[in-house]
Design a protein around this motif. Structure first.
Motif, short mmCIF file in Angstrom:
data_model
loop_
_atom_site.label_atom_id
_atom_site.label_comp_id
_atom_site.label_asym_id
_atom_site.label_seq_id
_atom_site.Cartn_x
_atom_site.Cartn_y
_atom_site.Cartn_z
N THR A 140 9.04 -5.56 6.10
CA THR A 140 7.58 -5.56 6.19
C THR A 140 7.09 -4.43 7.08
N THR A 141 5.96 -3.84 6.74
CA THR A 141 5.30 -2.94 7.68
C THR A 141 4.49 -3.81 8.62
N ALA A 142 4.94 -3.86 9.87
CA ALA A 142 4.33 -4.75 10.86
C ALA A 142 4.29 -4.02 12.20
N SER A 143 3.98 -4.74 13.26
CA SER A 143 3.88 -4.11 14.57
C SER A 143 5.25 -4.00 15.23
N ALA A 144 5.33 -3.08 16.19
CA ALA A 144 6.56 -2.99 16.99
C ALA A 144 6.72 -4.22 17.86
N ASP A 145 5.61 -4.84 18.25
CA ASP A 145 5.66 -6.04 19.09
C ASP A 145 6.38 -7.19 18.39
N ILE A 146 6.05 -7.42 17.11
CA ILE A 146 6.69 -8.51 16.41
C ILE A 146 8.17 -8.22 16.19
N ALA A 147 8.52 -6.95 16.02
CA ALA A 147 9.93 -6.58 15.88
C ALA A 147 10.70 -6.92 17.15
N ARG A 148 10.14 -6.58 18.29
CA ARG A 148 10.82 -6.87 19.56
C ARG A 148 10.90 -8.37 19.80
N LEU A 152 16.87 4.70 14.11
CA LEU A 152 16.08 5.59 14.95
C LEU A 152 16.02 5.18 16.40
N GLY A 153 16.63 4.06 16.73
CA GLY A 153 16.61 3.62 18.12
C GLY A 153 16.59 2.12 18.23
N LYS A 154 16.21 1.64 19.40
CA LYS A 154 16.22 0.21 19.67
C LYS A 154 15.17 -0.51 18.84
N SER A 155 15.18 -1.82 18.95
CA SER A 155 14.25 -2.66 18.19
C SER A 155 12.82 -2.19 18.36
N GLY A 156 12.10 -2.09 17.24
CA GLY A 156 10.74 -1.60 17.23
C GLY A 156 10.63 -0.16 16.79
N SER A 157 11.72 0.58 16.87
CA SER A 157 11.70 2.00 16.52
C SER A 157 11.38 2.23 15.05
N GLY A 158 11.86 1.35 14.19
CA GLY A 158 11.57 1.48 12.77
C GLY A 158 10.08 1.35 12.50
N GLN A 159 9.45 0.37 13.13
CA GLN A 159 8.02 0.17 12.93
C GLN A 159 7.21 1.33 13.52
N LEU A 160 7.62 1.85 14.65
CA LEU A 160 6.92 3.00 15.23
C LEU A 160 7.03 4.21 14.32
N ALA A 161 8.19 4.41 13.71
CA ALA A 161 8.36 5.53 12.78
C ALA A 161 7.48 5.36 11.55
N LYS A 162 7.37 4.12 11.07
CA LYS A 162 6.50 3.88 9.91
C LYS A 162 5.05 4.17 10.25
N MET A 163 4.64 3.90 11.48
CA MET A 163 3.28 4.26 11.90
C MET A 163 3.09 5.76 11.81
N MET A 164 4.07 6.53 12.26
CA MET A 164 3.99 7.99 12.15
C MET A 164 3.87 8.42 10.69
N ASN A 165 4.62 7.75 9.83
CA ASN A 165 4.59 8.04 8.41
C ASN A 165 3.18 7.86 7.84
N GLN A 166 2.55 6.75 8.19
CA GLN A 166 1.21 6.45 7.67
C GLN A 166 0.15 7.38 8.27
N ILE A 167 0.33 7.75 9.53
CA ILE A 167 -0.58 8.72 10.16
C ILE A 167 -0.55 10.03 9.39
#
Length: 291
Positions: free
Chosen positions: A100-108, A166-181
């Protein structure tokens, strides 16, 4: 690897074909969808040739024997609800993968909850849209532990052209944010260029054929310029979904102190498209607000 038992939770426009690729690859796949008719339709399509597929009416039943549980649902609340049900029965040593595309907070949050249950967790949002899912050509951005990624990567490869930890938990979601930006800015630039060309009386299809061979080239130009010029938007990645994703990115920016002025502006342009009744139009419909 096909001896692994996998489950897939959420059979929307992305999850349906992604789970299908796993079945076609020979995995034993147990699926769950809130609308059971969708799950039954999936099983009908992918049980051909003696494939080992199963439909579960509850999350728990789908997950209790799984080695890897994949999920692709709607938003943070959906992720939390479904993952909580899954963790009640997932066995120690299994892995939960959230596409899912979600927040880094929920991933952590889920990484910690899974660790308490001796279950691995990867946040693994995808890019490539419905066509990428159907063709097995998705890009997957992953956060989590390397040993869990190494176990899951060969399985995800059946519906991905590339995945990367790409890194620790949450990194995938942060990268997806960059993708959408990036996508938001590119689509707005393309919309303005086509609008400019039309006002100037140019053959925009011919112009795109030329400039797509140079520095202006982008996936959006190659795949969306012609449909934008034909005023075709009833397909693709919906404006409503893009606004959800941009909201996540803008919220994260407020937390980390980054400046997303262009992203915030394009988000409001998408709000204009929604007011035109285009919530389910493709994101390339930004052109409509310029006409």
């Amino acid at each position: 690897m096909s001896n692994l038992k996998v489950s897939f939770l959420g059979l929307g426009v992305m999850g349906f074909p992604m789970a299908g690729h796993l079945s076609n690859a020979g995995y034993s796949v147990n699926v769950y969808n809130r609308t059971v008719q969708k799950a039954l339709a999936w099983a009908t399509q992918y049980q051909k040739g003696g494939a080992n597929v199963a439909v579960s009416e509850t999350v728990a039943h789908a997950c209790e024997a799984a080695d890897i549980v994949f999920m692709c649902v709607g938003n943070d609340n959906d992720v939390r609800e479904v993952a909580t049900q899954a963790l009640q029965v997932m066995k120690p040593g299994s892995i939960l993968v959230d596409h899912t595309t979600a927040s880094a907070d929920i991933a952590r949050e889920l990484y910690a909850a899974c660790k308490d249950k001796s279950v691995g967790f990867l946040d693994a949002p995808v890019s490539g849209g419905q066509a990428g899912a159907e063709n097995g050509q998705l890009t997957i951005m992953v956060g989590g532990d390397e040993d869990k990624y190494n176990k899951v990567e060969p399985v995800m490869a059946h519906y991905a052209r590339h995945s990367q930890l790409l890194g620790k938990s949450g990194s995938g979601q942060l990268a997806k944010m960059m993708n959408q930006i990036c996508i938001a800015g590119i689509v707005q630039g393309l919309a303005e260029a086509l609008h400019f060309g039309q006002k100037a009386g140019l053959d925009c299809n011919a112009v795109v054929d030329v400039i797509s061979k140079g520095a202006a080239q982008s996936w959006q130009m190659e795949n969306r310029a012609s449909t934008m010029l034909s005023n075709s938007f009833d397909f693709g990645f919906a404006v409503d979904w893009m606004r959800k994703d941009l909201s996540i990115a803008l919220d994260e920016a407020r937390k980390n102190g980054s400046t997303l002025a262009l992203t915030a502006l394009v988000d409001q342009y998408y709000a204009d498209v929604q007011k035109l009744g285009g919530g389910r139009w493709d994101t390339s419909s930004l052109l409509t607000r310029l006409k």
